[in-house]
Write a protein that holds these residues in place. Structure first.
Motif, PDB file in Angstrom:
ATOM      1  N   ASP A   1       0.846  -1.210   0.000  1.00 14.06           N
ATOM      2  CA  ASP A   1       0.000   0.000   0.000  1.00 14.06           C
ATOM      3  C   ASP A   1       0.871   1.246   0.000  1.00 14.06           C
ATOM      4  O   ASP A   1       1.911   1.275   0.669  1.00 14.06           O
ATOM      5  CB  ASP A   1      -0.843   0.087   1.279  1.00 14.06           C
ATOM      6  CG  ASP A   1      -1.958  -0.949   1.331  1.00 14.06           C
ATOM      7  OD1 ASP A   1      -2.196  -1.621   0.317  1.00 14.06           O
ATOM      8  OD2 ASP A   1      -2.571  -1.055   2.410  1.00 14.06           O
TER       9      ASP A   1
ATOM     10  N   GLN B   1       0.460   5.829  -0.157  1.00 14.70           N
ATOM     11  CA  GLN B   1      -0.355   7.038  -0.333  1.00 14.70           C
ATOM     12  C   GLN B   1       0.094   7.712  -1.619  1.00 14.70           C
ATOM     13  O   GLN B   1       1.298   7.753  -1.899  1.00 14.70           O
ATOM     14  CB  GLN B   1      -0.157   7.989   0.848  1.00 14.70           C
ATOM     15  CG  GLN B   1      -0.626   7.408   2.172  1.00 14.70           C
ATOM     16  CD  GLN B   1      -0.278   8.313   3.355  1.00 14.70           C
ATOM     17  OE1 GLN B   1      -0.104   9.526   3.218  1.00 14.70           O
ATOM     18  NE2 GLN B   1      -0.189   7.712   4.533  1.00 14.70           N
TER      19      GLN B   1
ATOM     20  N   GLN C   1      -1.934  -1.217  -3.789  1.00 14.45           N
ATOM     21  CA  GLN C   1      -3.065  -0.308  -3.637  1.00 14.45           C
ATOM     22  C   GLN C   1      -2.600   1.100  -3.280  1.00 14.45           C
ATOM     23  O   GLN C   1      -1.785   1.265  -2.359  1.00 14.45           O
ATOM     24  CB  GLN C   1      -3.925  -0.826  -2.482  1.00 14.45           C
ATOM     25  CG  GLN C   1      -5.412  -0.801  -2.807  1.00 14.45           C
ATOM     26  CD  GLN C   1      -6.181  -1.633  -1.793  1.00 14.45           C
ATOM     27  OE1 GLN C   1      -6.583  -2.741  -2.102  1.00 14.45           O
ATOM     28  NE2 GLN C   1      -6.367  -1.117  -0.599  1.00 14.45           N
TER      29      GLN C   1
ATOM     30  N   CYS D   1      -3.748   5.062  -2.101  1.00 13.93           N
ATOM     31  CA  CYS D   1      -4.880   5.801  -1.523  1.00 13.93           C
ATOM     32  C   CYS D   1      -4.519   7.281  -1.395  1.00 13.93           C
ATOM     33  O   CYS D   1      -3.364   7.662  -1.550  1.00 13.93           O
ATOM     34  CB  CYS D   1      -5.245   5.219  -0.158  1.00 13.93           C
ATOM     35  SG  CYS D   1      -3.942   5.395   1.058  1.00 13.93           S
TER      36      CYS D   1
END
Ligand code: FAD
Ligand code: SF4
Length: 526
Positions: A106, A108, A131, A133
């Protein structure tokens, strides 16, 4: 690097400018998630940075890692020593993913195009789930930028700013702007008089020990610019950043707008405790590293305004709020709507080398000497020093915007490309042809004289244009206007300048242009 066989389900990367403790990632302790914060050579060298800038980013990253650990999260902090064996960020993440047998990566969304591309590609290359975000920092969520900004379009700050005020209900009363006006900028153009200098408050400075980090930077042969001592004055954690914000609201905000554009060379840079940063907040590092959120800054400032019984008037608070929800969010929108092409724009076809004295401040032009010296000492200059002193000089002399960008990106404590580039290439160099600003911010020495006390202590004469010791900015200004007449004369905000210029006798014009050419030929010796 120390080998570990601990397995985790998820690896989450935290970049050096993503130190946002309020991010939803941290709302729960997840024992099967490993957070990685890493000092990386690629980040310390993609441009030549100020020594304090690298040290402060690393120090703040270390502090953030300790805060997360103390809150119960699993965190791996890697120093330059630990990461030196990896070619770059992707190699490091691939290694850690395998080592810890993670099934998900993950991150940002980075605010820099360069890093966003790198992580997007890494996500495709990894054989595990990847992923991205939102960083949950800005007022405007990342996926809404496209609703406000269009590639190549000449957006105007004022329209965007009003939309932001309305949408986020900032300084609004019954759907109208508090104070009856949207913008009080016309009240904010005061010059500091000698009597005002004594009243400037001593800045709140921290004494954070960066000696170990400086030794690491040295050991890894990272080339830097500027000066640093073993202690650095910038805030490196949330507590210090909040202290700086409160100090600003209580001590500087009452006069922030009034003296926002003022400059002085009278406060010696050798004494850090005098008011060298005037009434500015110096919170840009804390904001851009995301230690503070823009909403927290705006809410705290507005609460101080309401509690101030009139010592903070509307033009001070409005001027401050406009910088944060206006300019800061605006330049980010321009950046993302226009990258990667924006980085190549050179509307005025500028090609000159940046003079070498930008790295040591050895120039007799007092305004430039002071702005550059301060930048080298503190990795900081305020907006007008950046726009109307160093920026104006580069604009008038036609310095290659790539070089101007690199200098600004390297030297300032708050310089991250998304905010640096539209300000530098766009607003200050007009290399984007007016996407960010409606005119070129070109000025003669008269502007510096109006807004500062630099000229009185300068070897050049600000009131002279073409004599021996004439202020170089005067002839360079007319030379710039003459050279770019086709563009500037068709701009409603600059065309009236030609009323004066065209009326001058031909021989006067030629003398001024010759003087400008002399200064351009001798740019290294100014
Ligand atoms: P203050 O004067 O106290 O203002 C408060 C805050 O408003 C700042 O911290 C900043 O977050 C925001 N702000 C003010 N003006 C702008 C602006 N034009 N764009 C974005 N935010 C703004 N700012 C950066 O954060 N990083 C940069 O790399 C950067 N490069 C610049 C380059 C040039 C050529 C120019 C003209 C401006 C640049 N700015 C940059 C904007 C501005 O100069 C700095 O934000 C400001 O000087 C930071 O000091 P401060 O925190 O004391 O700001
Ligand atoms: Fe700058 Fe010209 Fe004034 Fe000297 S005289 S400080 S060069 S504006």
């Amino acid at each position: 690097m120390a080998k570990s066989i601990t397995s985790y389900k998820t690896l989450r990367l935290i970049l050096g400018d993503q130190l946002n403790a309020s991010h939803s990632w941290f709302s729960q302790i997840q024992p099967d998630t490993l957070y990685v914060i890493a000092e990386l050579k690629q980040e310390a060298t993609y441009v030549q940075h100020h020594k304090q800038k690298i040290a402060v980013f690393f120090a703040a990253m270390e502090q953030f890692s300790q805060a997360l650990k103390a809150a119960g999260h699993q965190v791996l902090y890697l120093t330059l020593d630990d990461t030196e064996e990896f070619k770059g960020l992707p190699a490091l993440i691939k290694h850690l993913s395998t080592l810890h047998q993670v099934i998900q990566f993950d991150y940002q969304l980075p605010d820099e195009y360069r890093l966003r591309q790198q992580l997007e590609k890494l996500g495709h290359d990894l054989s595990i789930i990847s992923q991205a975000c939102d960083s949950e920092h800005f007022y405007l969520p990342d996926d809404e930028i496209k609703n406000y900004f269009e590639k190549g379009k000449r957006h105007r700050l004022e329209n965007f700013y009003r939309k932001m005020r309305k949408r986020f209900d900032v300084l609004m009363e019954d759907s109208l702007p508090v104070g009856g006006e949207w913008n009080f900028d016309q009240n904010n153009r005061n010059k500091l008089k000698p009597a005002d200098l004594a009243e400037i408050p001593a800045p709140l400075l921290f004494t954070n020990d960066i000696s170990i980090i400086l030794a690491r930077i040295e050991k890894h042969g990272i080339k830097t610019i500027g000066y640093a001592t073993e202690e650095v004055l910038w805030p490196i954690n949330r507590k210090q950043a909040q202290q700086l914000l409160v100090f600003f609201c209580q001590t500087c905000l009452p006069k922030f707008g009034k003296f926002q554009d003022s400059m002085t060379g009278k406060l010696s840079l050798l004494d850090q405790d005098n008011g060298w940063s005037l009434y500015h907040s110096r919170i840009s590092f804390a904001l851009n590293s995301k230690i503070l959120s823009p909403k927290q800054v705006v809410d705290t400032a507005i609460a101080s305004y309401h509690a101030s019984d009139g010592t903070i008037d509307i033009s001070q608070i409005e001027g401050f709020v406009r910088q944060i929800i206006g300019w800061r969010e605006f330049v980010r929108g321009i950046y993302w709507a226009n990258m990667p092409d924006y980085a190549k724009l050179n509307n005025l076809a500028a090609t000159r080398q940046l003079p070498s004295w930008f790295w040591d401040a050895k120039t007799d032009m007092n305004c430039l000497h002071h702005a550059i010296k301060q930048s080298l000492e503190f990795s900081y200059a305020h907006h007008i020093q950046r726009l109307m002193v160093t920026g104006n000089f580069c604009l008038l002399t036609g310095v290659d915007p790539d070089q101007v960008d690199d200098w600004y990106l390297g030297i300032y404590i708050d310089a991250i490309e998304w905010v640096e580039m539209p300000n530098t290439r766009g607003m200050s160099q007009f290399a984007d042809g007016g996407i960010v600003g409606s005119k070129a911010y070109a000025a003669s020495g008269n502007y510096i004289k109006k807004m500062s006390d630099y000229c009185g202590d300068c070897s050049y004469q600000v009131n002279q244009i073409d004599t021996d010791n004439a202020c170089p900015l005067n002839s360079l200004y007319w030379n710039f206007m003459q050279s770019h007449q086709a563009i500037m004369a068709s701009n409603p905000r600059t065309k009236m300048v030609y009323n004066n210029w065209l009326k001058k006798p031909e021989e006067d014009k030629q003398r001024i242009l010759n003087k400008a050419q002399f200064y351009l030929d001798n740019i290294e010796n100014l």
